[in-house]
Each structure stands twice: as C-alpha cells, then as structure tokens.
Design a protein around this motif. Structure first.
Motif, PDB file in Angstrom:
ATOM      1  N   ILE A   1       0.829  -1.208   0.000  1.00  0.00           N
ATOM      2  CA  ILE A   1       0.000   0.000   0.000  1.00  0.00           C
ATOM      3  C   ILE A   1       0.863   1.257   0.000  1.00  0.00           C
ATOM      4  O   ILE A   1       0.593   2.218  -0.732  1.00  0.00           O
ATOM      5  N   LEU A   2       1.900   1.268   0.833  1.00  0.00           N
ATOM      6  CA  LEU A   2       2.766   2.442   0.971  1.00  0.00           C
ATOM      7  C   LEU A   2       3.938   2.363   0.002  1.00  0.00           C
ATOM      8  O   LEU A   2       4.468   1.278  -0.239  1.00  0.00           O
ATOM      9  N   PRO A   3       4.367   3.481  -0.556  1.00  0.00           N
ATOM     10  CA  PRO A   3       3.853   4.851  -0.446  1.00  0.00           C
ATOM     11  C   PRO A   3       2.886   5.211  -1.570  1.00  0.00           C
ATOM     12  O   PRO A   3       2.680   6.385  -1.857  1.00  0.00           O
ATOM     13  N   PHE A   4       2.316   4.190  -2.204  1.00  0.00           N
ATOM     14  CA  PHE A   4       1.453   4.425  -3.363  1.00  0.00           C
ATOM     15  C   PHE A   4       0.127   5.068  -2.966  1.00  0.00           C
ATOM     16  O   PHE A   4      -0.503   5.757  -3.763  1.00  0.00           O
ATOM     17  N   LYS A   5      -0.289   4.825  -1.723  1.00  0.00           N
ATOM     18  CA  LYS A   5      -1.490   5.451  -1.184  1.00  0.00           C
ATOM     19  C   LYS A   5      -1.173   6.008   0.198  1.00  0.00           C
ATOM     20  O   LYS A   5      -0.306   5.497   0.900  1.00  0.00           O
ATOM     21  N   ARG A   6      -1.889   7.055   0.577  1.00  0.00           N
ATOM     22  CA  ARG A   6      -1.817   7.558   1.955  1.00  0.00           C
ATOM     23  C   ARG A   6      -2.954   6.908   2.743  1.00  0.00           C
ATOM     24  O   ARG A   6      -4.104   6.895   2.306  1.00  0.00           O
ATOM     25  N   VAL A   7      -2.641   6.371   3.891  1.00  0.00           N
ATOM     26  CA  VAL A   7      -3.643   5.732   4.739  1.00  0.00           C
ATOM     27  C   VAL A   7      -4.190   6.768   5.720  1.00  0.00           C
ATOM     28  O   VAL A   7      -3.424   7.434   6.426  1.00  0.00           O
ATOM     29  N   VAL A   8      -5.512   6.922   5.751  1.00  0.00           N
ATOM     30  CA  VAL A   8      -6.175   7.856   6.663  1.00  0.00           C
ATOM     31  C   VAL A   8      -7.194   7.059   7.471  1.00  0.00           C
ATOM     32  O   VAL A   8      -8.081   6.423   6.895  1.00  0.00           O
ATOM     33  N   VAL A   9      -7.057   7.099   8.804  1.00  0.00           N
ATOM     34  CA  VAL A   9      -7.870   6.228   9.653  1.00  0.00           C
ATOM     35  C   VAL A   9      -8.524   6.997  10.787  1.00  0.00           C
ATOM     36  O   VAL A   9      -8.063   8.072  11.193  1.00  0.00           O
ATOM     37  N   TYR A  10      -9.594   6.406  11.309  1.00  0.00           N
ATOM     38  CA  TYR A  10     -10.154   6.785  12.602  1.00  0.00           C
ATOM     39  C   TYR A  10      -9.714   5.739  13.618  1.00  0.00           C
ATOM     40  O   TYR A  10      -9.666   4.538  13.321  1.00  0.00           O
ATOM     41  N   TYR A  11      -9.424   6.219  14.835  1.00  0.00           N
ATOM     42  CA  TYR A  11      -8.845   5.396  15.899  1.00  0.00           C
ATOM     43  C   TYR A  11      -9.801   5.347  17.081  1.00  0.00           C
ATOM     44  O   TYR A  11     -10.522   6.308  17.357  1.00  0.00           O
ATOM     45  N   GLY A  12      -9.807   4.238  17.799  1.00  0.00           N
ATOM     46  CA  GLY A  12     -10.589   4.179  19.021  1.00  0.00           C
ATOM     47  C   GLY A  12     -10.962   2.768  19.415  1.00  0.00           C
ATOM     48  O   GLY A  12     -10.391   1.781  18.941  1.00  0.00           O
ATOM     49  N   ASN A  13     -11.957   2.693  20.293  1.00  0.00           N
ATOM     50  CA  ASN A  13     -12.475   1.428  20.805  1.00  0.00           C
ATOM     51  C   ASN A  13     -13.990   1.544  20.877  1.00  0.00           C
ATOM     52  O   ASN A  13     -14.518   2.574  21.316  1.00  0.00           O
ATOM     53  N   LEU A  14     -14.691   0.516  20.455  1.00  0.00           N
ATOM     54  CA  LEU A  14     -16.148   0.589  20.352  1.00  0.00           C
ATOM     55  C   LEU A  14     -16.837   0.759  21.699  1.00  0.00           C
ATOM     56  O   LEU A  14     -18.004   1.136  21.753  1.00  0.00           O
ATOM     57  N   HIS A  15     -16.132   0.493  22.788  1.00  0.00           N
ATOM     58  CA  HIS A  15     -16.744   0.569  24.111  1.00  0.00           C
ATOM     59  C   HIS A  15     -16.411   1.853  24.862  1.00  0.00           C
ATOM     60  O   HIS A  15     -16.703   1.966  26.049  1.00  0.00           O
ATOM     61  N   SER A  16     -15.790   2.808  24.195  1.00  0.00           N
ATOM     62  CA  SER A  16     -15.464   4.062  24.867  1.00  0.00           C
ATOM     63  C   SER A  16     -15.561   5.231  23.898  1.00  0.00           C
ATOM     64  O   SER A  16     -14.900   5.236  22.860  1.00  0.00           O
ATOM     65  N   LYS A  17     -16.357   6.227  24.250  1.00  0.00           N
ATOM     66  CA  LYS A  17     -16.446   7.438  23.446  1.00  0.00           C
ATOM     67  C   LYS A  17     -15.275   8.379  23.714  1.00  0.00           C
ATOM     68  O   LYS A  17     -15.074   9.341  22.977  1.00  0.00           O
ATOM     69  N   LYS A  18     -14.498   8.088  24.757  1.00  0.00           N
ATOM     70  CA  LYS A  18     -13.393   8.966  25.130  1.00  0.00           C
ATOM     71  C   LYS A  18     -12.066   8.564  24.492  1.00  0.00           C
ATOM     72  O   LYS A  18     -11.094   9.306  24.577  1.00  0.00           O
ATOM     73  N   MET A  19     -12.019   7.395  23.873  1.00  0.00           N
ATOM     74  CA  MET A  19     -10.746   6.899  23.351  1.00  0.00           C
ATOM     75  C   MET A  19     -10.543   7.191  21.873  1.00  0.00           C
ATOM     76  O   MET A  19      -9.504   6.848  21.313  1.00  0.00           O
ATOM     77  N   GLY A  20     -11.534   7.810  21.230  1.00  0.00           N
ATOM     78  CA  GLY A  20     -11.341   8.147  19.833  1.00  0.00           C
ATOM     79  C   GLY A  20     -12.621   8.135  19.031  1.00  0.00           C
ATOM     80  O   GLY A  20     -13.660   7.618  19.465  1.00  0.00           O
ATOM     81  N   ALA A  21     -12.536   8.709  17.831  1.00  0.00           N
ATOM     82  CA  ALA A  21     -13.709   8.890  16.978  1.00  0.00           C
ATOM     83  C   ALA A  21     -14.333   7.569  16.552  1.00  0.00           C
ATOM     84  O   ALA A  21     -15.540   7.503  16.292  1.00  0.00           O
ATOM     85  N   LEU A  22     -13.536   6.507  16.468  1.00  0.00           N
ATOM     86  CA  LEU A  22     -14.070   5.218  16.042  1.00  0.00           C
ATOM     87  C   LEU A  22     -15.149   4.719  16.994  1.00  0.00           C
ATOM     88  O   LEU A  22     -16.120   4.100  16.570  1.00  0.00           O
ATOM     89  N   GLY A  23     -15.004   4.998  18.286  1.00  0.00           N
ATOM     90  CA  GLY A  23     -16.001   4.565  19.254  1.00  0.00           C
ATOM     91  C   GLY A  23     -16.992   5.644  19.639  1.00  0.00           C
ATOM     92  O   GLY A  23     -18.008   5.362  20.272  1.00  0.00           O
ATOM     93  N   GLU A  24     -16.704   6.881  19.258  1.00  0.00           N
ATOM     94  CA  GLU A  24     -17.556   7.995  19.676  1.00  0.00           C
ATOM     95  C   GLU A  24     -18.845   8.082  18.870  1.00  0.00           C
ATOM     96  O   GLU A  24     -19.885   8.516  19.383  1.00  0.00           O
ATOM     97  N   TYR A  25     -18.783   7.672  17.600  1.00  0.00           N
ATOM     98  CA  TYR A  25     -19.920   7.845  16.707  1.00  0.00           C
ATOM     99  C   TYR A  25     -20.443   6.499  16.208  1.00  0.00           C
ATOM    100  O   TYR A  25     -19.683   5.528  16.081  1.00  0.00           O
ATOM    101  N   ALA A  26     -21.725   6.465  15.899  1.00  0.00           N
ATOM    102  CA  ALA A  26     -22.300   5.295  15.245  1.00  0.00           C
ATOM    103  C   ALA A  26     -21.641   5.130  13.879  1.00  0.00           C
ATOM    104  O   ALA A  26     -21.157   6.108  13.290  1.00  0.00           O
ATOM    105  N   PRO A  27     -21.594   3.898  13.345  1.00  0.00           N
ATOM    106  CA  PRO A  27     -20.821   3.658  12.117  1.00  0.00           C
ATOM    107  C   PRO A  27     -21.135   4.592  10.955  1.00  0.00           C
ATOM    108  O   PRO A  27     -20.213   5.098  10.305  1.00  0.00           O
TER     109      PRO A  27
END
Length: 350
Positions: free
Chosen positions: A92-118
C-alpha cells in the motif's frame, strides 16, 4: 495519563477475568474468498488469495521516486531511508496515503471510532479523506479503521497484567464496519504488564486476513512493572523486530500482501535502539507521531523524535479534542502536514 474507563457490562466482565471472550466462528472458502460467520451471526467476506496467486510486482523506480517525494526536499541525508528493501507485490505504501479513525467501540473517550455510530463515523472520516485528496491529489487515499484490540487498564484483572483484551465479537464488529467502505483494519495492542510476545499471537487469526494490519503502543508497555498511565512505557528494537518477523512469517505462509506495522511514539525513550530495527519486504514500518497539543508543539515533537531517527515511513496523529485545548485551538490541516519533512503517509484521527 489517565487510563480511560471502558463502558459496558461485557468489558466489566473482561476486566475482572483478564482473559479473552472466546467466540466460535465458522470459516468457509468460496471463489477465492473467505466467509467467516462471526460471533453475532454476521457473515464477513474477505479476499483470500490462494497459494500461488500472482500479484503485479512493485515498480521499483516508481517506489523510489515516491520515497524521494515523501522526503520533501530533506537535505540531511536522513530521508528517504537508505538501503531499504523493495516491498512485495500488493504494498500500500507509499502508493497510497492511509487515513484512519482510531478508538475502541466501548469508549467514546478513546477516539472517533467509538464515539460515533458507524454511519456518522464514516461520514466524518470520508470528509477528512476528501480534504487529503484535495491537498495532495497525486496520492490516492486508503481509508482505514484503527481499533485498540487490547486496552491497558487501571486495574490489574485476574491475571495481574493490567490489560483488557477485546473478544472476537468486538473485533468482528470492527471488520464489519470497515467493510462498509472497503477499508483496511489495524488492530492495536497496549500490553500493560504483559508482553508483546504473549499478546500478539492472540490476534493471529485476524492478521492472517490480507486487509488486517498491526499497531503497537510503547506508551503502555510497562517493562518496569509500573501501573499503566503512571509513566510512559517503552519498546526496544528487539520487540519491534519480533513483531515484524511474526508478520513477515504470516505474509509468507498465507501468500499475503505486505503488512503495515505502526509504532506510536512521542518521546525518545518510547523506542530504543532504533538503528537495530530490521526492515523486511513483507512489512512496512510506520513510526507514528502520537503526541497531542497545539500545532507548534506537535511539529516540534515530530522534528525531535521522528525526523532524526529514520526507520522507514512516518505517521501523524490528530486529536479532535486534546489538540484544541491551547491556542490557536484548532487541528493542523493536511496542507500544514504536507510541509513536514518527511511527509507522513499514515494519518490517524482520534
């Protein structure tokens, strides 16, 4: 740093037991795909090339040219990293830039991945992706979700390792969320008082999947026995080499494209003996700037702890809340990050 408390009765049980939630799954192959029936009854389909599958080889000249582009005019000789191996086909690298959301599904405080519904999470992440595509139209963006699969805990648990290990059901849910937009998945490990050699093999059945990659967080690797969050932990090059060799063996065994391997970092002691980190054609290593604060502080952290100790690729984390605490009370923009030397090729939003 305060350890976030994870919500939910499932995790409360996990914290007290200190073990995986064991869920059975049924896997079948159909026309080069692997169909896995997850713990909650959903079917997850992933591409699974058969042994002998031929992928188009990496264009070495293009690869090297893109490395020079990422170096962004650096004249110190640090970047691009010299004598690194050309990756296997499918990199994948460096042909594409990887952009991600980070977190844990059981905590809204650990990142956007767990803060919002899918659906809302994807709406927000896709907006960030569009910003990156506009800022750097020559580099396609690969969407991803970066899930904390083992979370350092403020309590010891039954095994005394200060770690909450997510069960199969939670990880299966993340795979399903990723599939909504053809995203790749990172599984992140915070070992607490355990070790990376004890924790990494627990995720092998997921890392066998071609679209699942690995992250490790030295901040919560407490080799001196300290409670996680009381001080910043560390990994040595030997730990990183163990992980990359483990991933490389999976790539060779299952005929996979190269794995991306991210290591969080915002201090010098978080990663020791960086010159001994071994690069492999099967693994693409990203040293990921994980510090929060105002733009000048973040650029300084990158300049002092990422730039002078080159490994292979670099990443940069943006915190929706913590980065706004001090003036100028805003996130850094893609345009600003593209001025860094080297340019980060992995971007994480928390």
């Amino acid at each position: 740093m305060k350890i976030p408390q994870l919500a939910g009765t499932v995790l409360i049980g996990m914290a007290s037991l200190g073990v995986f939630i064991s869920c059975t799954s049924d896997a079948k192959k159909t026309n080069g795909q692997k169909k896995t029936v997850t713990a909650n009854g959903d079917t997850v389909v992933t591409e699974e090339p058969e042994v002998g599958t031929v992928r188009e080889a990496v264009d070495t000249a293009k690869y090297n040219a893109l490395l020079v582009k990422l170096a962004n005019g650096d004249t110190t000789g640090n970047w691009p990293v010299k004598n690194q191996p050309t990756p296997l086909a499918g990199a994948i690298l460096p042909f594409k830039r990887v952009v991600v959301y980070y977190g844990n599904l059981h905590s809204k405080k650990m990142g956007a991945l767990g803060e919002y519904a899918p659906k809302e999470m994807w709406s927000r992440l896709n907006a960030e992706i569009k910003n990156w595509e506009k800022a750097d139209p020559s580099t396609p963006v690969q969407a991803g979700v970066h899930y904390i699969a083992s979370v350092a805990s403020g309590t010891p648990g039954k095994d005394g390792k200060y770690i909450n290990r997510m069960g199969d059901k939670q990880i299966d849910s993340v795979l399903k969320i990723a599939k909504m937009h053809n995203a790749i998945v990172f599984l992140d490990i915070q070992v607490g008082l355990s070790t990376i050699k004890a924790e990494l093999p627990r995720l092998e059945k997921y890392l066998q999947m071609p679209h699942v990659h690995l992250g490790i967080d030295p901040e919560f690797s407490m080799k001196d026995g300290s409670k996680p969050g009381k001080k910043i932990g560390t990994y040595d090059a030997a730990d990183i080499n163990y992980c990359s060799e483990y991933l490389a063996n999976l790539v060779k065994k299952y005929n996979l494209p190269p794995k991306i391997f991210t290591i969080h970092r915002f201090t010098r002691k978080m990663v020791t003996n960086y010159k001994n980190i071994k690069l492999r054609p099967e693994v693409q290593v990203v040293m990921h700037m994980d510090g929060w604060g105002e733009p000048e502080l973040k650029k300084g952290t990158y300049r002092h702890f990422i730039f002078p100790e080159p490994v292979q690729f670099t990443g940069f984390k943006l915190f929706y809340k913590n980065d706004l605490k001090k003036a100028p009370n805003r996130l850094m923009t893609p345009e600003e990050l593209l001025k860094l030397k080297p340019q980060p090729i992995y971007i994480q939003y928390q």
